[in-house]
Design a protein around this motif. Sequence first.
Motif, PDB file in Angstrom:
ATOM      1  N   PHE A   1       0.826  -1.208   0.000  1.00 31.75           N
ATOM      2  CA  PHE A   1       0.000   0.000   0.000  1.00 31.75           C
ATOM      3  C   PHE A   1       0.859   1.257   0.000  1.00 31.75           C
ATOM      4  CE2 PHE A   1      -2.031   3.513   2.246  1.00 31.75           C
ATOM      5  CZ  PHE A   1      -3.254   3.604   1.602  1.00 31.75           C
ATOM      6  N   GLY A   2       0.626   2.109  -0.973  1.00 24.33           N
ATOM      7  CA  GLY A   2       1.307   3.397  -1.000  1.00 24.33           C
ATOM      8  C   GLY A   2       2.749   3.343  -1.471  1.00 24.33           C
ATOM      9  N   THR A   3       3.291   2.126  -1.611  1.00 16.47           N
ATOM     10  CA  THR A   3       4.661   2.022  -2.124  1.00 16.47           C
ATOM     11  C   THR A   3       4.606   1.469  -3.554  1.00 16.47           C
ATOM     12  OG1 THR A   3       4.853  -0.085  -0.941  1.00 16.47           O
ATOM     13  CG2 THR A   3       5.818   1.849   0.094  1.00 16.47           C
ATOM     14  N   ALA A   4       4.549   0.146  -3.674  1.00 20.82           N
ATOM     15  CA  ALA A   4       4.443  -0.427  -5.024  1.00 20.82           C
ATOM     16  C   ALA A   4       3.044  -0.212  -5.600  1.00 20.82           C
ATOM     17  CB  ALA A   4       4.780  -1.913  -4.985  1.00 20.82           C
ATOM     18  N   CYS A   5       2.066  -0.020  -4.733  1.00 19.30           N
ATOM     19  CA  CYS A   5       0.684   0.112  -5.197  1.00 19.30           C
ATOM     20  C   CYS A   5       0.117   1.490  -4.849  1.00 19.30           C
ATOM     21  CB  CYS A   5      -0.159  -1.005  -4.574  1.00 19.30           C
ATOM     22  SG  CYS A   5      -1.835  -1.097  -5.212  1.00 19.30           S
ATOM     23  N   THR A   6      -0.082   2.307  -5.859  1.00 17.46           N
ATOM     24  CA  THR A   6      -0.655   3.640  -5.678  1.00 17.46           C
ATOM     25  C   THR A   6      -1.708   3.835  -6.779  1.00 17.46           C
ATOM     26  OG1 THR A   6       0.852   4.754  -7.198  1.00 17.46           O
ATOM     27  CG2 THR A   6       1.594   4.558  -4.911  1.00 17.46           C
ATOM     28  N   PRO A   7      -2.544   4.872  -6.674  1.00 19.98           N
ATOM     29  CA  PRO A   7      -3.530   5.082  -7.746  1.00 19.98           C
ATOM     30  C   PRO A   7      -2.869   5.287  -9.116  1.00 19.98           C
ATOM     31  CG  PRO A   7      -4.150   6.341  -5.822  1.00 19.98           C
ATOM     32  CD  PRO A   7      -2.782   5.776  -5.537  1.00 19.98           C
ATOM     33  N   GLU A   8      -1.646   5.820  -9.150  1.00 23.52           N
ATOM     34  CA  GLU A   8      -0.960   6.016 -10.435  1.00 23.52           C
ATOM     35  C   GLU A   8      -0.442   4.697 -10.991  1.00 23.52           C
ATOM     36  OE1 GLU A   8      -0.267   8.160  -7.734  1.00 23.52           O
ATOM     37  OE2 GLU A   8      -1.824   9.430  -8.632  1.00 23.52           O
ATOM     38  N   THR A   9       0.057   3.844 -10.113  1.00 26.60           N
ATOM     39  CA  THR A   9       0.565   2.542 -10.537  1.00 26.60           C
ATOM     40  C   THR A   9      -0.104   1.457  -9.703  1.00 26.60           C
ATOM     41  OG1 THR A   9       2.365   2.747  -8.961  1.00 26.60           O
ATOM     42  CG2 THR A   9       2.844   3.388 -11.230  1.00 26.60           C
ATOM     43  N   PRO A  10      -1.372   1.178  -9.978  1.00 27.26           N
ATOM     44  CA  PRO A  10      -2.081   0.201  -9.144  1.00 27.26           C
ATOM     45  C   PRO A  10      -1.581  -1.216  -9.368  1.00 27.26           C
ATOM     46  CG  PRO A  10      -3.462   0.887 -10.999  1.00 27.26           C
ATOM     47  CD  PRO A  10      -2.198   1.686 -11.090  1.00 27.26           C
ATOM     48  N   MET A  11      -1.422  -1.949  -8.295  1.00 30.33           N
ATOM     49  CA  MET A  11      -1.065  -3.355  -8.399  1.00 30.33           C
ATOM     50  C   MET A  11      -2.333  -4.186  -8.255  1.00 30.33           C
ATOM     51  SD  MET A  11       2.301  -4.476  -6.416  1.00 30.33           S
ATOM     52  CE  MET A  11       2.482  -6.228  -6.280  1.00 30.33           C
ATOM     53  N   GLY A  12      -3.157  -3.744  -7.333  1.00 30.31           N
ATOM     54  CA  GLY A  12      -4.446  -4.403  -7.127  1.00 30.31           C
ATOM     55  C   GLY A  12      -5.550  -3.471  -7.575  1.00 30.31           C
ATOM     56  N   SER A  13      -6.717  -4.032  -7.821  1.00 34.09           N
ATOM     57  CA  SER A  13      -7.775  -3.201  -8.385  1.00 34.09           C
ATOM     58  C   SER A  13      -8.452  -2.313  -7.348  1.00 34.09           C
ATOM     59  CB  SER A  13      -8.801  -4.068  -9.092  1.00 34.09           C
ATOM     60  OG  SER A  13      -9.068  -5.201  -8.320  1.00 34.09           O
ATOM     61  N   LEU A  14      -8.219  -2.572  -6.065  1.00 38.20           N
ATOM     62  CA  LEU A  14      -8.805  -1.680  -5.051  1.00 38.20           C
ATOM     63  C   LEU A  14      -8.168  -0.300  -5.111  1.00 38.20           C
ATOM     64  CD1 LEU A  14      -8.930  -4.079  -1.978  1.00 38.20           C
ATOM     65  CD2 LEU A  14     -10.763  -3.479  -3.530  1.00 38.20           C
ATOM     66  N   MET A  15      -7.060  -0.199  -5.842  1.00 40.78           N
ATOM     67  CA  MET A  15      -6.374   1.075  -6.002  1.00 40.78           C
ATOM     68  C   MET A  15      -6.823   1.790  -7.277  1.00 40.78           C
ATOM     69  SD  MET A  15      -4.300   2.679  -4.062  1.00 40.78           S
ATOM     70  CE  MET A  15      -3.180   2.345  -2.720  1.00 40.78           C
ATOM     71  N   VAL A  16      -7.561   1.075  -8.146  1.00 36.87           N
ATOM     72  CA  VAL A  16      -7.868   1.628  -9.462  1.00 36.87           C
ATOM     73  C   VAL A  16      -9.052   2.574  -9.421  1.00 36.87           C
ATOM     74  CG1 VAL A  16      -8.626   1.065 -11.795  1.00 36.87           C
ATOM     75  CG2 VAL A  16      -6.928  -0.359 -10.671  1.00 36.87           C
ATOM     76  N   SER A  17     -10.115   2.114  -8.790  1.00 31.17           N
ATOM     77  CA  SER A  17     -11.357   2.879  -8.831  1.00 31.17           C
ATOM     78  C   SER A  17     -11.463   3.748  -7.593  1.00 31.17           C
ATOM     79  CB  SER A  17     -12.522   1.901  -8.881  1.00 31.17           C
ATOM     80  OG  SER A  17     -13.695   2.528  -8.448  1.00 31.17           O
ATOM     81  N   SER A  18     -12.103   4.911  -7.758  1.00 36.02           N
ATOM     82  CA  SER A  18     -12.268   5.793  -6.601  1.00 36.02           C
ATOM     83  C   SER A  18     -13.199   5.162  -5.576  1.00 36.02           C
ATOM     84  CB  SER A  18     -12.832   7.136  -7.052  1.00 36.02           C
ATOM     85  OG  SER A  18     -14.099   6.935  -7.646  1.00 36.02           O
ATOM     86  N   GLU A  19     -13.881   4.090  -5.983  1.00 38.16           N
ATOM     87  CA  GLU A  19     -14.748   3.395  -5.041  1.00 38.16           C
ATOM     88  C   GLU A  19     -14.034   2.249  -4.340  1.00 38.16           C
ATOM     89  OE1 GLU A  19     -18.143   2.377  -7.359  1.00 38.16           O
ATOM     90  OE2 GLU A  19     -18.743   4.462  -7.552  1.00 38.16           O
ATOM     91  N   GLY A  20     -12.812   1.986  -4.724  1.00 33.53           N
ATOM     92  CA  GLY A  20     -12.041   0.940  -4.070  1.00 33.53           C
ATOM     93  C   GLY A  20     -11.525   1.430  -2.723  1.00 33.53           C
ATOM     94  N   ALA A  21     -11.510   0.540  -1.747  1.00 32.38           N
ATOM     95  CA  ALA A  21     -11.129   0.945  -0.396  1.00 32.38           C
ATOM     96  C   ALA A  21      -9.701   1.505  -0.356  1.00 32.38           C
ATOM     97  CB  ALA A  21     -11.271  -0.234   0.554  1.00 32.38           C
ATOM     98  N   CYS A  22      -8.783   0.911  -1.103  1.00 32.16           N
ATOM     99  CA  CYS A  22      -7.388   1.363  -1.028  1.00 32.16           C
ATOM    100  C   CYS A  22      -7.227   2.754  -1.630  1.00 32.16           C
ATOM    101  CB  CYS A  22      -6.469   0.360  -1.725  1.00 32.16           C
ATOM    102  SG  CYS A  22      -6.389  -1.206  -0.841  1.00 32.16           S
ATOM    103  N   ALA A  23      -7.864   2.987  -2.787  1.00 33.40           N
ATOM    104  CA  ALA A  23      -7.782   4.316  -3.394  1.00 33.40           C
ATOM    105  C   ALA A  23      -8.445   5.347  -2.494  1.00 33.40           C
ATOM    106  CB  ALA A  23      -8.442   4.307  -4.770  1.00 33.40           C
TER     107      ALA A  23
END
Lengths: 92, 391
Positions: B339-361
């Motif tokens: 979270f926040g390192t390899a996976c960010t909204p700019e470079t999502p690794m998981g899809s929870l980072m892709v959509s603004s409705e995803g918990a991680c994003a």
Amino acid sequence: MCVGIPGQIVAIIDADTDTAMVEIGGIRRAINIACVTDAHRNHEQCIGAWVLVHVGFAMSRIDEDEAMKTLELLRELGEMAEEMRWIQGGPQ
Amino acid sequence: MKFVDEFRDPAKARVLVDNINTLVRRIPLCATRPLQLMEVCGGHTHSIFKYGIEQMLPDCIELVHGPGCPVCVLPMGRVDDCVALAERPNIIFTTFGDAMRVPGSRKSLLQAKAEGADIRMVYSPMDALRIARDNPDREVVFFALGFETTMPSTALTILRAEAEGVENFAVFCNHITIIPTIKAILDSPELTLDGFLGPGHVSMVIGSEPYQFIARHYRKPLVIAGFEPLDILQSVWMVLNQIAEGRSDVENQYQRVVPDRGNNPALAAVSKVFQLRAFFEWRGLGSIDHSGVRLQDGYARFDAERKYPVPNLKIADPKACQCGEVLKGAIKPWQCKVFGTACTPETPMGSLMVSSEGACAAVYSYGRIDLVDVLRAREAAKPNAPREQQT
Ligand code: SF4
């Protein structure tokens, strides 16, 4: 995709295909209104109605207050600009 | 705008929060462990983080962010299938913009487009049908996804294609259905949920009746909730009230949009065009019985899965991804290793980072937890040299 965007039905384009002109945030777009018409409400009776639009389909009738609140919410959530870009752009 | 203020009114929010605080004191369970309430819908997740609703609630209430964002639960294998379809000669592949950046095992649709595949973003499935009409010598595939909220739009588009006799249009159907999913969550041994905030706009289509088994059989309260901050607070209060009174009912806080009977024309179109699949694969949650739909046999000629060879590969999520655990509420988004390192909204690794409705994003964009602290702590724990962080 999930919250939907409010619009107002301003004219019927083609009753046979349930297509109406809907004004959404100042932009007019053809929207399918099959899901908000029924035996008691024909197409003409929908003119002026506020509806919640999901991916080009009016899915629910709402009142004007609800429409204003939802628009404001979308603006605050930062979803409005994005949605409008899609609505306006259509297929490239 | 008076009505808008009404829904943001801090005084009203304070009254609701006070009521919630009084209520939890009447729930003995709260003294032993936190109550877990799941908001099923990604729209709620977005609102909850944007307005910091969790921070307003007493510590003994934990909000678990459910799997209600269709983009977020899309498995990698399905993205690979999309790419494979899009890369076929003569195909125009059409999709909602949200799905463009979801990572596949080799590439996302965005990357496939950059490499030359004819992929077009559309606002509506009707736009995809229009592209088919305008390009009679090409084959057009629409990537259909979403819960019951968007299912009727795909169904009505197929019915229109049929009425017009459009032959070069097909749908790659990835629609999923909410009830079997909630049931799978309730049957999952890792979870001890105490109640649900029901999805507002799915319910606008299906109504409140399909949730009754949750109240009757599983004895969990469910309140269909709107998206405004006060809607969510009020819905939490309604769930707690049921718990305090020892009730489990289906209640509808969002009556101004959700009719208890749902939307008849929408449901009629859905049952005409779709049938349940035996099972459907979810990112992070695995296979869930009857959780997806496909086209009825009568519409097979509009079914991309029957019209074209679709690889239908099962691809495991990357090891570092903990999307599944986040989706089930087992860990918080910021506890994921990437979270926040390899996976960010700019470079999502998981899809929870892709959509603004995803918990991680949502946490990444609005999270009230101190991101800087989390990232620093993580960097410090790593043996290799720290790298520049965005915060
Ligand atoms: S941080 Fe990325 S990989 Fe981890 S759970 Fe969230 S979306 Fe998945």
